[in-house]
Design an enzyme around this catalytic site. Structure first.
Site, PDB file in Angstrom:
ATOM      1  N   LEU B  14       0.840  -1.198   0.000  1.00 40.87           N
ATOM      2  CA  LEU B  14       0.000   0.000   0.000  1.00 40.87           C
ATOM      3  C   LEU B  14       0.878   1.251   0.000  1.00 40.87           C
ATOM      4  O   LEU B  14       1.121   1.875   1.023  1.00 40.87           O
ATOM      5  CB  LEU B  14      -0.955  -0.008   1.203  1.00 40.87           C
ATOM      6  CG  LEU B  14      -2.023  -1.110   1.203  1.00 40.87           C
ATOM      7  CD1 LEU B  14      -2.984  -0.915   2.362  1.00 40.87           C
ATOM      8  CD2 LEU B  14      -2.797  -1.138  -0.116  1.00 40.87           C
ATOM      9  N   HIS B  15       1.368   1.619  -1.197  1.00 46.26           N
ATOM     10  CA  HIS B  15       2.158   2.840  -1.366  1.00 46.26           C
ATOM     11  C   HIS B  15       1.204   3.963  -1.757  1.00 46.26           C
ATOM     12  O   HIS B  15      -0.007   3.822  -1.588  1.00 46.26           O
ATOM     13  CB  HIS B  15       3.288   2.604  -2.375  1.00 46.26           C
ATOM     14  CG  HIS B  15       2.811   2.217  -3.731  1.00 46.26           C
ATOM     15  ND1 HIS B  15       2.792   3.096  -4.787  1.00 46.26           N
ATOM     16  CD2 HIS B  15       2.291   1.057  -4.200  1.00 46.26           C
ATOM     17  CE1 HIS B  15       2.296   2.460  -5.850  1.00 46.26           C
ATOM     18  NE2 HIS B  15       1.983   1.231  -5.508  1.00 46.26           N
ATOM     19  N   ALA B  16       1.743   5.050  -2.272  1.00 49.65           N
ATOM     20  CA  ALA B  16       0.924   6.255  -2.469  1.00 49.65           C
ATOM     21  C   ALA B  16      -0.328   6.044  -3.311  1.00 49.65           C
ATOM     22  O   ALA B  16      -1.419   6.464  -2.916  1.00 49.65           O
ATOM     23  CB  ALA B  16       1.785   7.372  -3.084  1.00 49.65           C
ATOM     24  N   GLU B  87      -4.510  -1.302  -9.467  1.00 53.07           N
ATOM     25  CA  GLU B  87      -3.252  -1.867  -9.984  1.00 53.07           C
ATOM     26  C   GLU B  87      -3.413  -3.294 -10.496  1.00 53.07           C
ATOM     27  O   GLU B  87      -2.418  -3.955 -10.750  1.00 53.07           O
ATOM     28  CB  GLU B  87      -2.178  -1.841  -8.894  1.00 53.07           C
ATOM     29  CG  GLU B  87      -1.800  -0.435  -8.484  1.00 53.07           C
ATOM     30  CD  GLU B  87      -0.624  -0.405  -7.535  1.00 53.07           C
ATOM     31  OE1 GLU B  87       0.165   0.535  -7.645  1.00 53.07           O
ATOM     32  OE2 GLU B  87      -0.497  -1.305  -6.689  1.00 53.07           O
TER      33      GLU B  87
END
Lengths: 170, 88
Positions: B14-16, B87
């Site tokens: 869970l990145h930006a 994604e």
């Protein structure tokens, strides 16, 4: 009495603005021109970006380092007023899995403006990253009443302000 | 209050970008929403909060909702995470 009233009104006005300094030196880039729709469309937050020429990322505001992503490509600071400022070095840089980034502090630390957070190997990143343009955004956009971006084309890390936001009163 | 655990499949965690999408969805619901990983629980309406969990691919998180429309909110968020948070 009038004197004191004016003074307190002025202080209130100052407190309502959050000044965000440049976390790296470089040319100022508008978010619209950042090559990632997540930032260009302000999905993460509103602010401005810098195309870095210096290799040390410093805290642009005082607060708590709420987030220092394990890969070292992003850092987030929560100010005492509860504003959240996220700095994201480059585009799709999460995929580099930390290569080219060195964390200089730890998540959860208290930081002040100018505290060194991350060292970047810019030479490497310029070849490995899709872009090194670094957006600096306030992520709690609902609390922003107004945003003013510097009109300087170039900013110095920890010295020049990049943008200021007026915080909505709750 | 309702909650559900789910495993994150996003290869970079869970990145930006996924955090932004998660927070955007959470913000549509009036109830309180939290995300928990291990013993750390954060407000799902805060991007920095979500990112501070440092959720990696394969980690299990728990989404918890409480208040008005909690069941709908939980279902919507779980579905969004299962769909890959933009994604997939």
């Amino acid at each position: 009495m009038a004197f004191w009233n004016r003074r307190s009104a002025k202080q209130t006005e100052e407190q309502a603005w959050l000044t965000v300094l440049a976390p790296v030196s470089g040319d100022v880039v508008r978010l619209n021109d950042v090559p990632d729709p997540v930032f260009a469309q302000r999905m993460v937050g509103d602010g401005a970006a810098v195309n870095p020429t210096s290799d040390t990322l410093v805290a642009p505001v005082d607060g708590t380092l709420t987030n220092l992503f394990p890969t070292g490509h992003a850092a987030g600071i929560t100010t005492d007023q509860g504003m959240e400022v996220l700095i994201h070095i480059g585009m799709d840089t999460v995929e580099l899995k930390g290569q080219g980034f060195e964390k200089l502090t730890e998540q959860g630390q208290r930081v002040t403006t100018g505290t060194a957070l991350i060292r970047m190997d810019l030479e490497t990143l310029r070849t490995t990253a899709k872009s090194v343009v670094t957006p600096v955004v306030v992520t709690n956009m609902a609390q922003i009443e107004e945003l003013v971006i510097t009109d300087q084309p170039h900013v110095e890390a920890g010295k020049d302000w990049l943008f200021k936001v007026k915080i909505k009163r709750g | 209050m309702v909650e559900k655990s789910i495993t994150i499949q996003n290869k970079s965690g869970l990145h930006a970008r996924p955090a932004a999408l998660l927070v955007q969805e959470a913000g549509k619901h009036p109830c309180n929403i939290w995300v928990r990983k291990g013993d750390k629980e954060v407000d799902a309406k805060s991007i920095l909060g979500i990112m501070s969990l440092a959720v990696a691919c394969g980690d299990t998180i728990t989404v918890k909702t409480d208040g008005q429309g909690e069941a709908e909110a939980l279902a919507a968020i779980v579905q969004l995470i299962e769909s890959g948070l933009g994604e997939a």
